[in-house]
Scaffold this active site. Structure first.
Site, mmCIF file in Angstrom:
data_model
loop_
_atom_site.group_PDB
_atom_site.id
_atom_site.type_symbol
_atom_site.label_atom_id
_atom_site.label_comp_id
_atom_site.label_asym_id
_atom_site.label_seq_id
_atom_site.Cartn_x
_atom_site.Cartn_y
_atom_site.Cartn_z
ATOM 1 N N ASN A 6 0.863 -1.191 0.000
ATOM 2 C CA ASN A 6 0.000 0.000 0.000
ATOM 3 C C ASN A 6 0.901 1.243 0.000
ATOM 4 O OD1 ASN A 6 -1.413 2.262 1.016
ATOM 5 N ND2 ASN A 6 -3.029 0.936 1.795
ATOM 6 N N ASP A 8 -0.105 4.447 -0.142
ATOM 7 C CA ASP A 8 -0.808 5.682 0.262
ATOM 8 C C ASP A 8 0.118 6.687 0.940
ATOM 9 O OD1 ASP A 8 -3.183 4.580 -0.547
ATOM 10 O OD2 ASP A 8 -3.944 4.189 1.470
ATOM 11 N N HIS A 9 0.980 6.162 1.837
ATOM 12 C CA HIS A 9 1.737 7.102 2.666
ATOM 13 C C HIS A 9 2.915 7.747 1.947
ATOM 14 C CE1 HIS A 9 -1.014 6.606 5.774
ATOM 15 N NE2 HIS A 9 -0.777 5.317 5.921
ATOM 16 N N ARG A 17 3.219 18.881 1.489
ATOM 17 C CA ARG A 17 3.690 20.121 0.848
ATOM 18 C C ARG A 17 2.956 20.439 -0.440
ATOM 19 N NH1 ARG A 17 8.634 22.191 2.756
ATOM 20 N NH2 ARG A 17 8.481 21.936 4.992
ATOM 21 N N HIS A 42 -5.786 3.587 -1.439
ATOM 22 C CA HIS A 42 -7.113 3.937 -0.935
ATOM 23 C C HIS A 42 -7.431 5.332 -1.451
ATOM 24 C CE1 HIS A 42 -9.797 4.335 2.946
ATOM 25 N NE2 HIS A 42 -10.459 4.594 1.842
ATOM 26 N N ARG A 44 -9.493 8.053 -0.824
ATOM 27 C CA ARG A 44 -10.423 8.498 0.223
ATOM 28 C C ARG A 44 -11.285 9.648 -0.286
ATOM 29 N NH1 ARG A 44 -8.893 6.742 5.747
ATOM 30 N NH2 ARG A 44 -10.569 8.130 6.351
ATOM 31 N N ARG A 48 -7.012 12.729 1.121
ATOM 32 C CA ARG A 48 -5.908 13.205 1.966
ATOM 33 C C ARG A 48 -4.545 12.699 1.498
ATOM 34 N NH1 ARG A 48 -7.017 9.987 7.603
ATOM 35 N NH2 ARG A 48 -9.012 11.030 7.408
ATOM 36 N N HIS A 49 -4.532 11.604 0.738
ATOM 37 C CA HIS A 49 -3.230 11.175 0.196
ATOM 38 C C HIS A 49 -3.322 10.910 -1.307
ATOM 39 C CE1 HIS A 49 -5.114 7.444 1.496
ATOM 40 N NE2 HIS A 49 -4.714 7.545 2.757
ATOM 41 N N GLU A 69 -8.767 0.359 -2.572
ATOM 42 C CA GLU A 69 -9.637 0.412 -1.383
ATOM 43 C C GLU A 69 -10.565 1.600 -1.542
ATOM 44 O OE1 GLU A 69 -7.133 0.828 1.995
ATOM 45 O OE2 GLU A 69 -6.205 -1.116 1.718
ATOM 46 N N THR A 99 -6.702 6.490 10.485
ATOM 47 C CA THR A 99 -6.636 5.409 9.502
ATOM 48 C C THR A 99 -7.899 4.572 9.661
ATOM 49 O OG1 THR A 99 -5.305 3.550 8.685
ATOM 50 C CG2 THR A 99 -5.301 3.907 11.057
ATOM 51 N N THR A 100 -8.097 3.583 8.769
ATOM 52 C CA THR A 100 -9.304 2.757 8.834
ATOM 53 C C THR A 100 -9.323 1.995 10.157
ATOM 54 O OG1 THR A 100 -8.936 2.468 6.477
ATOM 55 C CG2 THR A 100 -10.674 1.146 7.467
ATOM 56 N N GLU A 154 -11.005 -9.320 3.438
ATOM 57 C CA GLU A 154 -9.716 -8.974 4.030
ATOM 58 C C GLU A 154 -9.941 -8.884 5.527
ATOM 59 O OE1 GLU A 154 -7.536 -5.641 2.388
ATOM 60 O OE2 GLU A 154 -6.387 -5.432 4.248
ATOM 61 N N HIS A 192 -3.545 -4.523 7.812
ATOM 62 C CA HIS A 192 -3.656 -3.367 8.697
ATOM 63 C C HIS A 192 -2.753 -3.522 9.916
ATOM 64 C CE1 HIS A 192 -5.075 0.208 10.646
ATOM 65 N NE2 HIS A 192 -5.694 0.512 9.535
ATOM 66 N N GLY A 193 -1.821 -2.595 10.022
ATOM 67 C CA GLY A 193 -0.937 -2.574 11.188
ATOM 68 C C GLY A 193 0.157 -3.636 11.150
ATOM 69 N N GLY A 214 1.254 -1.421 4.295
ATOM 70 C CA GLY A 214 1.600 -0.084 3.845
ATOM 71 C C GLY A 214 2.539 0.672 4.754
ATOM 72 N N HIS A 215 2.024 1.116 5.895
ATOM 73 C CA HIS A 215 2.743 2.091 6.706
ATOM 74 C C HIS A 215 4.149 1.627 7.085
ATOM 75 C CE1 HIS A 215 3.718 4.458 10.336
ATOM 76 N NE2 HIS A 215 3.164 5.428 9.626
HETATM 77 N N1 PXP Z 1 -5.795 -3.030 4.350
HETATM 78 C C1 PXP Z 1 -6.759 -2.089 4.475
HETATM 79 C C2 PXP Z 1 -8.155 -2.451 4.124
HETATM 80 C C3 PXP Z 1 -6.440 -0.784 4.888
HETATM 81 O O1 PXP Z 1 -7.424 0.138 5.003
HETATM 82 C C4 PXP Z 1 -5.095 -0.466 5.140
HETATM 83 C C5 PXP Z 1 -4.738 0.938 5.517
HETATM 84 O O2 PXP Z 1 -5.005 1.782 4.457
HETATM 85 C C6 PXP Z 1 -4.121 -1.471 4.972
HETATM 86 C C7 PXP Z 1 -4.507 -2.748 4.610
HETATM 87 C C8 PXP Z 1 -2.676 -1.210 5.207
HETATM 88 O O3 PXP Z 1 -2.505 -0.913 6.552
HETATM 89 P P1 PXP Z 1 -1.079 -0.439 7.078
HETATM 90 O O4 PXP Z 1 -0.778 0.851 6.396
HETATM 91 O O5 PXP Z 1 -1.282 -0.315 8.548
HETATM 92 O O6 PXP Z 1 -0.100 -1.522 6.699
#
Ligand code: PXP
Length: 243
Positions: A6, A8-9, A17, A42, A44, A48-49, A69, A99-100, A154, A192-193, A214-215
């Protein structure tokens, strides 16, 4: 096991910026070079990203597959059906969240399926998009997802990620949910996480076929570069997988 990154970040840093770097599309291509099986973003409602233009450029640039997403807002579902990513994962979305935070609530009033979600699933499936639902790892959500005839779920690994050092219970819950979802005819994804510390045990659950991370990967890429960050995670997943 498929590993989706992911990005996004990467866009979060750019949006800090409102400039043109770092580019999430260039990051996605670097992820692919390092062995990612797919890219997750994602779009959104508050943008935001990831921006609409990023999505168009991603579709043109990546050689693997895109997992988009999204929430059920009409305009976002419209963008998805026009762009036709390989996969769409419905997630709950609240503007004020960082976050979600939880999985989808698959029921509306009176325990009936959410009509907006039902319609959005039909719209995307009609144009050939594989549809997944982001849900908490519990039996009721899994049964309701199966009733909605989606391709995959998921499983939300947030609770596991928060508690993995203190308790085995969240991992056991994930493993039970994965077995139940597979038995209900659903492909099982998770995310997630997840981090370099906690992904191994989740990757070792045989029923889970796809992880979206992702993160932690984007964070590590700041220190070692995107390709190394992705290959390290890829190796860690492979080591945890016995099949
Ligand atoms: N899966 C879903 C459905 C999410 O919403 C996210 C966060 O956008 C992720 C996975 C990835 O999560 P993380 O950035 O914590 O790895």
């Amino acid at each position: 096991m498929r590993f989706y990154v992911n990005v996004d970040h990467v866009a979060t840093v750019r949006q800090a910026r409102r400039t043109d770097e770092p580019d999430p599309v260039a990051a996605a291509v670097a992820c692919e070079r390092a062995g990612a099986d797919g890219i997750t973003v994602h779009l959104r409602e508050d943008r935001r990203h990831i921006q609409d233009e990023d999505l168009h450029r991603l579709c043109a640039a990546i050689a693997t597959t895109l997992n988009l997403e999204l929430a059920t807002a009409d305009d976002i579902v419209g963008i998805a059906s026009e762009l036709r990513p390989h996969q769409a994962t419905f997630v709950p979305e609240r503007r004020e969240e960082i976050t979600t935070e939880g999985g989808l609530d698959l029921t509306a009033a009176a325990g009936k399926p959410d009509p907006k979600l039902v319609a959005a699933i039909a719209t995307l499936k009609d144009v050939g998009i594989r549809v997944s639902l982001f849900i908490d790892p519990d039996g009721e959500s899994i049964q309701r997802a199966a009733e909605l005839r989606v391709d995959a779920v998921e499983l939300h690994t947030g609770e596991y990620a928060n508690r993995f050092r203190d308790s085995d219970a969240p991992l056991e819950r994930l493993a039970r949910a994965a077995v139940e979802a597979k038995a209900a005819g659903l492909a099982v994804h998770a995310g997630h996480g997840l981090t370099y510390q906690n992904t191994g045990p989740v990757a070792s659950i045989r029923e889970i076929e796809e992880l979206s991370i992702g993160h932690s990967v984007v964070s590590r890429s700041i220190m070692v570069g995107m390709e190394s960050a992705v290959s390290e995670m890829r190796a860690l997943i492979a080591a945890a997988r016995v099949d």
